[in-house]
Enzyme design. Structure first.
Site, short mmCIF file in Angstrom:
data_model
loop_
_atom_site.label_atom_id
_atom_site.label_comp_id
_atom_site.label_asym_id
_atom_site.label_seq_id
_atom_site.Cartn_x
_atom_site.Cartn_y
_atom_site.Cartn_z
N HIS A 269 1.93 4.43 -2.96
CA HIS A 269 1.55 6.09 -2.63
C HIS A 269 3.20 6.68 -3.46
O HIS A 269 3.10 7.41 -4.36
CB HIS A 269 2.37 6.16 -1.14
CG HIS A 269 0.71 6.44 -0.88
ND1 HIS A 269 -0.30 7.09 -1.37
CD2 HIS A 269 0.48 5.76 0.68
CE1 HIS A 269 -1.72 6.53 -0.21
NE2 HIS A 269 -0.94 6.03 0.63
N HIS B 115 0.75 -1.03 0.20
CA HIS B 115 0.25 -0.09 -0.05
C HIS B 115 0.68 1.49 -0.31
O HIS B 115 0.25 2.41 -0.83
CB HIS B 115 -1.36 0.21 1.48
CG HIS B 115 -1.64 1.38 1.60
ND1 HIS B 115 -2.86 1.62 1.15
CD2 HIS B 115 -1.25 2.46 2.18
CE1 HIS B 115 -3.18 2.79 1.40
NE2 HIS B 115 -2.25 2.85 2.03
N GLU B 116 1.56 1.49 1.11
CA GLU B 116 2.96 2.38 0.70
C GLU B 116 3.34 2.24 -0.65
O GLU B 116 3.72 3.88 -1.19
CB GLU B 116 3.28 2.22 2.01
CG GLU B 116 2.91 2.17 3.92
CD GLU B 116 1.81 3.15 4.30
OE1 GLU B 116 2.27 4.47 3.32
OE2 GLU B 116 1.04 2.95 4.09
N GLU C 167 -5.45 6.30 -1.01
CA GLU C 167 -5.86 5.99 -0.38
C GLU C 167 -6.36 4.32 -1.20
O GLU C 167 -5.39 3.91 -0.67
CB GLU C 167 -6.23 6.15 1.31
CG GLU C 167 -5.87 7.10 1.81
CD GLU C 167 -3.74 6.34 2.03
OE1 GLU C 167 -3.62 5.70 2.72
OE2 GLU C 167 -3.57 7.81 2.21
#
Length: 424
Positions: free
Chosen positions: A284, A280-281, A360
């Site tokens: 980004h 997930h990070e 997100e």
């Protein structure tokens, strides 16, 4: 004039009390964890993985959280109104002038008085929030450590406010389109602050070090390689002395970029769940959300300074005399500037939060795609919800103003949909 200011203060205080009562009623009667009938009995329904005690605690705690959140901004506004209409801002300026101090001493002292008064008057709300979080086992930080962090907050806030306000009032005193000049100056300042945050400011609060588990770090770096991310280390931060909550994040720009895992996350999640968080990070990073965040901050400051600058000049001209403000560049107008910035920032939350939730969601989707499976995603979201006693499906008003991430319910539903699609 004094009687008029006194009447204004009374009216403001009455409105503040009425608002506080209304928000308490709203927070209590918009019960948390109500999920649509379509999701009842599924993995997205907290009744399937929260214990009855946890459901009760979540309802009580989240009602308090919502009330505190919606009180925070008006509480801050009330402080600035008291400094202005109550005459403290004018009194401090005049008292410093009577002592014959040069401006380079008077101004830092005045800013310190404003910052100190705001800090102390806001403290009751901070204490309530800390006490609630500690009583429900979310916060583990002792009082001494909490006070230390608040003092660090105060010190950093003072330095930033002094530097920014000194430059701002000097530019305002030069006349012309001062708000545009301030905005142009804010661009390098915003980028600089985003760059130094992980390497200078964050270490003032917590200890950061290389991930202790070399095997896990290798798996994370292998995942980064698949995502074409030139990472050579993963950072771990000691948060277990402060909280039981779980988190991971990406921060910084360029060479200061950091992918950080809380040690609480490492202790309470298994490797599959941790890799999903890391993916997930990485999403980004791949989708340039940090760069877009910088662009958004610059765009937001343009709106803040253009709208706020117009209101500031207009209010200072029409109401300034009653508050003892001699002109837009008078230091006594600092509480007015802070008031307007706070009001505009709060009003813009639905927009900034919607943009954040979209980013997100995109990072969530990227993580599932990179891993190629939703395995661990549901249990991860459930564990994080239990640890934080979070509201699985907050009311719309709360979502608009408070939610920077999709709700836990939405994330679990997306994971289940991904899982179902890839089974076919």
């Amino acid at each position: 004039m004094y009687s008029r200011q006194k009447s204004i203060l009374k009216s403001v205080l009455v409105l503040f009390v009425l608002y506080a009562v209304a928000m308490a009623v709203f927070a209590w009667y918009t019960s948390p964890n109500n999920v649509p009938s379509a999701y009842q009995g599924t993995a997205a329904d907290p009744a399937t993985f929260f214990t009855p005690g946890q459901l009760h605690d979540s309802q009580t705690l989240n009602a308090a959280r919502v009330w505190i959140f919606f009180m925070s901004a008006p509480w801050e506004w009330l402080i600035y109104v008291l400094l202005l209409a109550g005459g403290l801002s004018r009194y401090w300026r005049d008292a410093l002038e009577r002592r014959g101090l040069p401006i380079y001493i008077r101004f830092p002292l005045f800013v310190l008085l404003v910052q100190g008064a705001s800090f102390l008057l806001y403290m009751p709300l901070r204490i309530i929030g800390y006490s609630l979080s500690r009583s429900y086992g979310i916060t583990t930080q002792p009082v001494s450590g909490w006070i230390r962090d608040k003092l660090v907050d105060f010190g950093i806030g003072y330095v930033i406010m002094l530097a920014v306000s000194a430059v701002a009032f000097w530019i305002i005193s030069r006349g012309g389109r001062w708000w545009l000049k301030l905005w142009l100056l804010s661009i390098p300042f915003t980028v600089f602050m985003m760059y130094v945050q992980p390497v200078i400011i964050d270490p003032l609060y917590n200890d950061y070090y290389r991930l202790k588990d070399p095997v896990l770090e290798k798996h994370i770096l292998d995942l980064a390689k698949r995502a074409d991310i030139p990472a050579d280390r993963v950072y771990e931060v000691d948060m277990s002395t402060k909280t039981n909550a779980l988190n991971a994040y990406v921060t910084g720009l360029g060479s200061s970029l950091r992918i950080v895992l809380w040690d609480t996350t490492l202790k309470k999640l298994d490797e599959k769940e941790i890799l999903l968080i890391m993916a997930h990070e990485m999403g980004h990073y791949v989708k340039h959300h940090l760069e877009w965040s910088a662009v958004g901050a610059v765009g937001g400051s343009f709106v803040l300074l253009s709208v706020g600058g117009w209101l500031y000049a207009r209010i200072a001209r029409r109401r300034g005399a009653g508050w003892g403000i001699r002109g837009p560049s008078d230091m006594a107008a600092l509480p007015l500037a802070l008031l307007l910035m706070s009001v505009i920032s709060f009003a813009s939350l639905p927009v900034s939060n919607a943009i954040s939730r979209n980013a997100e969601s995109a990072a969530d989707a990227y993580a599932l795609k990179l891993i190629g499976s939703a395995e661990g995603s549901v249990t991860m979201d459930q564990t994080m919800a239990i640890v934080s006693l979070s509201d699985m499906n907050p009311p719309l008003l709360v979502k608009w103003f408070r939610s920077t991430h999709p709700s836990d319910m939405e994330r679990i539903v997306k994971a289940l949909e991904f899982e179902k699609q890839h089974e076919q």
